[in-house]
Design a protein around this motif. Structure first.
Motif, PDB file in Angstrom:
ATOM      1  N   CYS A 195       4.601 -15.164  -7.500  1.00 29.54           N
ATOM      2  CA  CYS A 195       4.957 -14.434  -6.276  1.00 29.54           C
ATOM      3  C   CYS A 195       4.178 -13.132  -6.170  1.00 29.54           C
ATOM      4  O   CYS A 195       3.662 -12.791  -5.097  1.00 29.54           O
ATOM      5  N   MET A 196       4.068 -12.406  -7.276  1.00 31.35           N
ATOM      6  CA  MET A 196       3.332 -11.140  -7.277  1.00 31.35           C
ATOM      7  C   MET A 196       1.876 -11.380  -6.908  1.00 31.35           C
ATOM      8  O   MET A 196       1.301 -10.660  -6.075  1.00 31.35           O
ATOM      9  N   ASP A 197       1.269 -12.388  -7.491  1.00 30.46           N
ATOM     10  CA  ASP A 197      -0.139 -12.694  -7.212  1.00 30.46           C
ATOM     11  C   ASP A 197      -0.325 -13.129  -5.756  1.00 30.46           C
ATOM     12  O   ASP A 197      -1.325 -12.780  -5.113  1.00 30.46           O
ATOM     13  N   PHE A 198       0.644 -13.885  -5.226  1.00 35.19           N
ATOM     14  CA  PHE A 198       0.560 -14.338  -3.841  1.00 35.19           C
ATOM     15  C   PHE A 198       0.636 -13.152  -2.880  1.00 35.19           C
ATOM     16  O   PHE A 198      -0.122 -13.077  -1.911  1.00 35.19           O
ATOM     17  N   CYS A 199       1.544 -12.225  -3.167  1.00 41.21           N
ATOM     18  CA  CYS A 199       1.679 -11.039  -2.309  1.00 41.21           C
ATOM     19  C   CYS A 199       0.409 -10.199  -2.322  1.00 41.21           C
ATOM     20  O   CYS A 199      -0.013  -9.669  -1.284  1.00 41.21           O
ATOM     21  N   ALA A 200      -0.207 -10.077  -3.502  1.00 44.34           N
ATOM     22  CA  ALA A 200      -1.447  -9.303  -3.599  1.00 44.34           C
ATOM     23  C   ALA A 200      -2.583 -10.005  -2.856  1.00 44.34           C
ATOM     24  O   ALA A 200      -3.348  -9.365  -2.125  1.00 44.34           O
ATOM     25  N   LYS A 201      -2.673 -11.309  -2.999  1.00 38.16           N
ATOM     26  CA  LYS A 201      -3.742 -12.074  -2.361  1.00 38.16           C
ATOM     27  C   LYS A 201      -3.658 -11.992  -0.838  1.00 38.16           C
ATOM     28  O   LYS A 201      -4.678 -11.881  -0.146  1.00 38.16           O
ATOM     29  N   HIS A 202      -2.434 -12.030  -0.305  1.00 36.28           N
ATOM     30  CA  HIS A 202      -2.242 -12.066   1.142  1.00 36.28           C
ATOM     31  C   HIS A 202      -1.829 -10.704   1.717  1.00 36.28           C
ATOM     32  O   HIS A 202      -1.449 -10.619   2.887  1.00 36.28           O
ATOM     33  N   ASN A 203      -1.926  -9.682   0.880  1.00 35.89           N
ATOM     34  CA  ASN A 203      -1.626  -8.308   1.315  1.00 35.89           C
ATOM     35  C   ASN A 203      -0.228  -8.205   1.946  1.00 35.89           C
ATOM     36  O   ASN A 203      -0.042  -7.588   3.001  1.00 35.89           O
ATOM     37  N   ILE A 204       0.746  -8.824   1.302  1.00 33.17           N
ATOM     38  CA  ILE A 204       2.127  -8.771   1.774  1.00 33.17           C
ATOM     39  C   ILE A 204       2.796  -7.550   1.164  1.00 33.17           C
ATOM     40  O   ILE A 204       3.119  -7.530  -0.030  1.00 33.17           O
ATOM     41  N   ILE A 205       2.980  -6.522   1.978  1.00 32.50           N
ATOM     42  CA  ILE A 205       3.519  -5.249   1.502  1.00 32.50           C
ATOM     43  C   ILE A 205       4.637  -4.811   2.444  1.00 32.50           C
ATOM     44  O   ILE A 205       4.422  -4.670   3.653  1.00 32.50           O
ATOM     45  N   LEU A 206       5.810  -4.609   1.903  1.00 29.26           N
ATOM     46  CA  LEU A 206       6.914  -4.106   2.713  1.00 29.26           C
ATOM     47  C   LEU A 206       6.755  -2.609   2.944  1.00 29.26           C
ATOM     48  O   LEU A 206       6.157  -1.896   2.123  1.00 29.26           O
ATOM     49  N   ASP A 207       7.299  -2.125   4.056  1.00 27.08           N
ATOM     50  CA  ASP A 207       7.303  -0.688   4.308  1.00 27.08           C
ATOM     51  C   ASP A 207       8.228  -0.015   3.291  1.00 27.08           C
ATOM     52  O   ASP A 207       9.370  -0.437   3.098  1.00 27.08           O
ATOM     53  N   THR A 208       7.725   1.018   2.629  1.00 27.63           N
ATOM     54  CA  THR A 208       8.511   1.700   1.616  1.00 27.63           C
ATOM     55  C   THR A 208       8.609   3.200   1.912  1.00 27.63           C
ATOM     56  O   THR A 208       7.735   3.765   2.577  1.00 27.63           O
ATOM     57  N   SER A 266      -5.151  -4.036  -7.037  1.00 31.30           N
ATOM     58  CA  SER A 266      -5.250  -3.844  -5.595  1.00 31.30           C
ATOM     59  C   SER A 266      -3.899  -3.595  -4.935  1.00 31.30           C
ATOM     60  O   SER A 266      -3.846  -3.197  -3.764  1.00 31.30           O
ATOM     61  N   TYR A 267      -2.808  -3.821  -5.661  1.00 32.18           N
ATOM     62  CA  TYR A 267      -1.479  -3.750  -5.053  1.00 32.18           C
ATOM     63  C   TYR A 267      -0.841  -2.393  -5.330  1.00 32.18           C
ATOM     64  O   TYR A 267      -0.798  -1.942  -6.474  1.00 32.18           O
ATOM     65  N   PRO A 268      -0.315  -1.708  -4.301  1.00 24.70           N
ATOM     66  CA  PRO A 268       0.292  -0.387  -4.513  1.00 24.70           C
ATOM     67  C   PRO A 268       1.541  -0.478  -5.373  1.00 24.70           C
ATOM     68  O   PRO A 268       2.436  -1.293  -5.112  1.00 24.70           O
ATOM     69  N   LEU A 269       1.613   0.356  -6.394  1.00 22.67           N
ATOM     70  CA  LEU A 269       2.733   0.297  -7.333  1.00 22.67           C
ATOM     71  C   LEU A 269       4.081   0.487  -6.648  1.00 22.67           C
ATOM     72  O   LEU A 269       5.071  -0.155  -7.003  1.00 22.67           O
ATOM     73  N   GLU A 270       4.133   1.379  -5.663  1.00 20.19           N
ATOM     74  CA  GLU A 270       5.419   1.660  -5.028  1.00 20.19           C
ATOM     75  C   GLU A 270       5.958   0.462  -4.255  1.00 20.19           C
ATOM     76  O   GLU A 270       7.154   0.391  -3.961  1.00 20.19           O
ATOM     77  N   ALA A 271       5.093  -0.480  -3.937  1.00 22.17           N
ATOM     78  CA  ALA A 271       5.533  -1.670  -3.194  1.00 22.17           C
ATOM     79  C   ALA A 271       5.861  -2.835  -4.118  1.00 22.17           C
ATOM     80  O   ALA A 271       6.371  -3.855  -3.664  1.00 22.17           O
ATOM     81  N   ALA A 272       5.554  -2.689  -5.405  1.00 22.20           N
ATOM     82  CA  ALA A 272       5.748  -3.806  -6.336  1.00 22.20           C
ATOM     83  C   ALA A 272       7.221  -4.039  -6.652  1.00 22.20           C
ATOM     84  O   ALA A 272       7.646  -5.183  -6.828  1.00 22.20           O
TER      85      ALA A 272
END
Length: 261
Positions: free
Chosen positions: A215-228, A59-65
Motif C-alpha cells: 500500500c505504501m509503495d502504491f501510494c508513492a507511485k501514484h502520488n496519493i497524498i491526503l491533506d494533512t 519521494s513520499y512526504p513523511l507527514e503524509a505517511a
C-alpha cells in the motif's frame, strides 16, 4: 510469528493476539518501549522487530505517511482482496471521511469506476474533486434508485449507528458489501436480496505487513497524498473536540512529535 495467520503474513489476525499500535499490551516481545506498552503516534521512538518496519520511499512526504498506515491499509486491503486492485470494477465508497477519501483515491488509481456515497450533499464537490466519478446521496430515494444494481464492490466506512440494508440495493449480482467502520449495534438484514442476487456481506480490518508495504509503495507511485495539518501537543484538546463533534474532516491531523514538549 508462529500461527498460520502470521505465516500467511496476515499478522493483524494472529491467533495469539496482535500487539496494538497504541496503548497495546506488548504480547510477544517484538516491540520495546520505555513504558512497557505501545504509544503509537505519540512515540518519539520505539524498537520493533524488522518484520514490522515499513520502508517509506524518499519521494513520499513523511507527514503524509502516518495516514497511509491506518486509513490507507484499511482501504487498500479489501480493495486488493476482492480484486479491485486489477481495475475495471464499479466500486462504491460509503462515508467520505478519512477512510472514505483514501478509498476513493486508491480505487480510482487502480483503474476502477468510483461512486462516492454520503448522507451529506456537502461532500459531493470534494468527493468528485479527489477522484469519484459519481456521487450518491444516500438520504435521497431518487439518488439511491438511480444507482441501484450498479456496483460490484462497496466499502462501508460508517462508524456511526446505521443499518446497512438499504445499501444492498446498490449491488449487482454477486456484489460484495464490506464493513470497515466499527458499529456496536446490530444490523438487521433481510436475507431475500442476498438470495436473489447472491450477495455477500463481509468484514475487513487493517492488513498484514506485506500488504501495508504494498500500500505504501502504491501510494508513492501514484502520488496519493491526503491533506494533512501539522499540530503539536498543545493543539490536541481542540483537535479531539473537532473530531468528537463530527469525524468527517477533509484534513488529517498529524502530530509533529519533534515540536512537542
Amino acid at each position: 510469528m508462529e500461527c498460520q495467520n502470521c505465516q500467511d503474513r496476515e499478522e493483524h489476525t494472529c491467533d495469539n493476539q496482535m500487539t496494538g499500535t497504541y496503548n497495546g499490551v506488548i504480547r510477544h516481545g517484538h516491540i520495546q518501549t520505555n513504558l512497557g506498552h505501545t504509544c503509537g503516534g505519540y512515540s518519539r521512538s520505539q524498537t520493533v522487530n524488522e518484520r514490522y518496519c515499513i520502508s517509506i520511499p524518499d519521494s513520499y512526504p513523511l507527514e503524509a505517511a502516518g495516514p497511509v498506515f491506518c486509513a490507507g491499509i484499511t482501504m487498500y486491503s479489501p480493495l486488493s482482496h476482492w480484486g479491485a486492485v486489477k481495475g475495471g470494477m464499479n466500486v462504491g465508497i460509503i462515508g467520505i471521511g478519512g477512510l472514505g477519501q483514501m478509498g476513493i483515491k486508491l480505487a480510482k488509481a487502480m483503474g476502477n469506476n468510483v461512486t462516492a456515497i454520503s448522507t451529506s450533499l456537502n461532500k459531493k464537490e470534494h468527493a468528485l474533486k479527489i477522484g469519484a466519478d459519481r456521487f450518491v446521496l444516500s438520504t435521497d430515494k431518487e439518488s439511491m434508485d438511480g444507482a441501484a444494481n450498479s456496483l460490484d464492490l462497496v466499502l462501508n466506512t460508517i462508524s456511526a449507528e446505521h443499518q446497512l440494508g438499504p445499501y444492498l440495493s446498490l449491488l449487482k449480482r454477486d456484489g460484495k458489501l464490506v464493513q470497515l467502520g466499527f458499529v456496536l449495534g446490530n444490523h438487521q438484514v433481510s436475507q431475500f436480496p442476498l438470495m436473489m442476487k447472491r450477495l455477500t456481506i463481509a468484514g475487513s480490518l487493517i492488513g498484514g505487513m506485506l500488504k501495508t508495504q504494498e500500500c505504501m509503495d502504491f501510494c508513492a507511485k501514484h502520488n496519493i497524498i491526503l491533506d494533512t495539518k501539522m499540530i503539536t501537543n498543545k493543539d490536541l484538546d481542540q483537535v479531539y473536540k473537532i473530531l468528537d463533534a463530527k469525524n468527517d474532516q477533509a484534513v488529517r491531523y498529524v502530530l509533529d512529535i519533534e515540536k512537542c514538549n
